[in-house]
Design a protein around this motif. Structure first.
Motif, PDB file in Angstrom:
ATOM      1  N   ASP A 312       0.866  -1.189   0.000  1.00 22.81           N
ATOM      2  CA  ASP A 312       0.000   0.000   0.000  1.00 22.81           C
ATOM      3  C   ASP A 312       0.901   1.237   0.000  1.00 22.81           C
ATOM      4  O   ASP A 312       1.309   1.752   1.059  1.00 22.81           O
ATOM      5  CB  ASP A 312      -0.903  -0.018   1.235  1.00 22.81           C
ATOM      6  N   ALA A 313       1.244   1.716  -1.212  1.00 22.27           N
ATOM      7  CA  ALA A 313       2.188   2.837  -1.331  1.00 22.27           C
ATOM      8  C   ALA A 313       1.627   4.119  -0.717  1.00 22.27           C
ATOM      9  O   ALA A 313       2.337   4.856  -0.019  1.00 22.27           O
ATOM     10  CB  ALA A 313       2.535   3.069  -2.803  1.00 22.27           C
ATOM     11  N   ALA A 314       0.343   4.405  -0.984  1.00 23.56           N
ATOM     12  CA  ALA A 314      -0.266   5.637  -0.464  1.00 23.56           C
ATOM     13  C   ALA A 314      -0.294   5.609   1.059  1.00 23.56           C
ATOM     14  O   ALA A 314       0.017   6.604   1.740  1.00 23.56           O
ATOM     15  CB  ALA A 314      -1.674   5.802  -1.026  1.00 23.56           C
ATOM     16  N   GLY A 315      -0.672   4.445   1.612  1.00 25.24           N
ATOM     17  CA  GLY A 315      -0.716   4.328   3.070  1.00 25.24           C
ATOM     18  C   GLY A 315       0.668   4.447   3.680  1.00 25.24           C
ATOM     19  O   GLY A 315       0.852   5.072   4.738  1.00 25.24           O
ATOM     20  N   ARG A 316       1.673   3.851   3.017  1.00 25.36           N
ATOM     21  CA  ARG A 316       3.039   3.927   3.531  1.00 25.36           C
ATOM     22  C   ARG A 316       3.560   5.362   3.511  1.00 25.36           C
ATOM     23  O   ARG A 316       4.262   5.792   4.429  1.00 25.36           O
ATOM     24  CB  ARG A 316       3.944   3.017   2.689  1.00 25.36           C
TER      25      ARG A 316
END
Length: 507
Positions: A312-316
């Motif tokens: 989860d790039a956005a969450g990271r």
């Protein structure tokens, strides 16, 4: 001391009558029918008033007045004229004369107009200067700014060549502010300041009496509660002699300077108590916040790892922003804790110049300096001192980072040292060519939690000053909008001896 009046009229009879009447009124009169001699007289002495005939040849009163004002800009002029030329006299008033007198003189008109001219001149002059100083005293909590205003106003009001405000610090007189031309010899001014403080009243020293080419020196003590805290000193040109008005003005301005010093001392006393209480409270709050922040940082790390596993790039990215914010809060807590609990100094032999170089290297690593010209000028005579290198590194790094942040990647940063063998102190100056600070910002530079930076804590300057103070030193800041900021730290290289441990103490 008599007030000096210059009279210029090409009518010998009127010139003689005026000289007699003005002398009888108590004035020191210089009378001449030659405009050139009048101009020469104003170059040799200062006059309180000039009476000029309007119709003269080859130079009329208007042109002569302009020549006099080039030499003494604030010299009040009364134009003398016959009834037929009153309109021209009115024009002279518009061009700079104070008033006019008609010939033949009406009974008591001469006396009343001269009295009104001198009184109005003095009132306007004193009001303007005192208003300037009063505004600085009311609007600025910065003693240096007030003393600068006092020095400048004193020079302008008394026509002195120079003015210096001395303050007594650790048993020696230190020039805190000055205006006018640089003095040819500081020793005479300092000696006059010392004499005024010893006597507790203004003193006058004539350069002619000492066989010197310099003019008269007048010094007035700055009395602050427990006694003299310094002196306000002026020096005139050799041709000028201070009058009674000048002495009264000097007394007024010295009282303004004394008020500035007293207010600063009172403010520092109040601040020290408030800062100590706030520091204790801040330490307690920081202690309560420290542990939850550590837990929050741990949770964020676990969250980042989890989001990485599920890709989860956005969450990271969002978790990374949270981590940065938590780290910032943790650094604020660390600074609050450091401020609330001033450390005990661990003094060891320390070379100051390598320490400053290390601070510059650390600052370069934290801030972009590609467009900044960094200049160092160290005093080779500066020896090692018994200092706490760790704490001083913290203080100077804060000050250098502040300067680099003000420069925003372009300008000049100068770090210099100056050693005084007489006092055993070194003065470290950190100066930038940034935008400078307003009086309001400068007045709050050491206030806790006050900052103009979006991500600042408002503790850096307070921490730096507390470290310098722990070393029994002093930290001062001066700044002008558009010109930059200068920070000066004066440090004793050796700790003051402890009287309790002196040989024979308590015997």
């Amino acid at each position: 001391m008599k007030q000096k009046v210059l009279v210029v009229d090409d009518d010998a009879a009127i010139l003689e009558v005026l000289e007699m009447r003005l002398t009888a009124m108590g004035f020191a009169v210089t009378a001449t029918s030659d405009p050139r001699k009048a101009l020469e007289a104003t170059e040799a002495a200062r006059f309180d008033l000039a009476l000029l005939d309007l119709r003269m040849a080859p130079t009329d009163g208007m042109r002569l007045m302009e020549g006099l004002h080039e030499r003494q800009p604030r010299l009040p002029v009364l134009i003398m004229t016959a009834h037929g030329t009153i309109q021209t006299a009115v024009e002279a008033v518009r061009r700079g004369a104070f008033d006019y007198l008609t010939k033949p003189f009406v009974r008591d008109e001469l006396r009343s107009k001269i009295a009104r001219t001198l009184a109005t001149r003095r009132w306007a002059r004193d009001r303007e200067r005192l208003l300037t100083v009063g505004q600085a005293l009311a609007s600025s909590g910065v003693m240096a700014r007030v003393l600068d205003s006092v020095a400048q106003a004193t020079v302008e009001a008394t026509d002195a060549d120079r003015c210096v405000v001395f303050q007594l610090e650790q048993g020696r007189l230190v020039p805190m502010a000055s205006a006018g031309s640089p003095p040819p010899a500081w020793s005479r001014l300092e000696a006059a300041a010392s004499a005024a403080m010893d006597k507790g009243m203004p003193i006058t020293t004539s350069g002619a009496a000492e066989g010197a080419d310099s003019g008269t020196i007048v010094a007035a003590p700055l009395v602050v509660q427990r006694g003299p805290a310094g002196a306000l000193v002026i020096e005139t040109a050799a041709r000028l002699e201070p009058g009674d008005d000048d002495l009264e003005l000097l007394a007024l301005f010295s009282s303004q300077a004394a008020i500035a010093i007293r207010n600063t001392h009172d403010l520092e006393s109040l601040k020290s108590g408030a800062v100590a209480a706030l520091g204790r409270m801040a330490t307690q709050v920081a202690h309560e916040v420290k542990n939850p922040l550590a837990g929050l940082r741990l949770y964020v790390r676990h969250l980042e790892q989890h989001l990485s596993k599920i890709d989860d790039a956005a969450g990271r990215e969002l978790a990374g922003k949270i981590a940065v914010t938590v780290d910032h809060l943790a650094s604020v807590v660390a600074e609050i804790t450091a401020f609330g609990r001033p450390p005990e100094l661990h003094r060891v032999p320390t070379a100051l110049h390598p320490l400053l170089d290390e601070c510059l290297e650390l600052a370069r690593a934290r801030r972009p300096t590609e467009g900044v010209d960094i200049i160092t000028a160290y005093d080779p005579a500066c020896p090692q001192g018994r200092l706490d290198a760790r704490e001083l590194k913290k203080a100077f790094l804060n000050l250098i980072l502040n300067a680099l942040e003000a420069l925003e990647g372009a300008g000049r940063l100068t770090v210099t040292t100056a050693y005084s063998a007489a006092t055993g102190t070194v003065t470290v100056t950190i100066e930038d060519t940034g935008p400078g600070m307003t009086e309001e910002t400068l007045g709050r530079a050491f206030d806790l939690f006050f900052t103009t930076k979006p991500d600042g804590t408002g503790l850096g300057m307070s921490i730096a000053r507390s470290v310098i103070n722990l070393h029994a030193g002093e930290l001062a800041v001066s700044s002008r909008v558009g010109e930059g900021t200068r920070v000066q730290a004066r440090l004793p290289l050796e700790p003051a001896p402890d009287p309790a441990r002196a040989p024979g103490a308590g015997a």
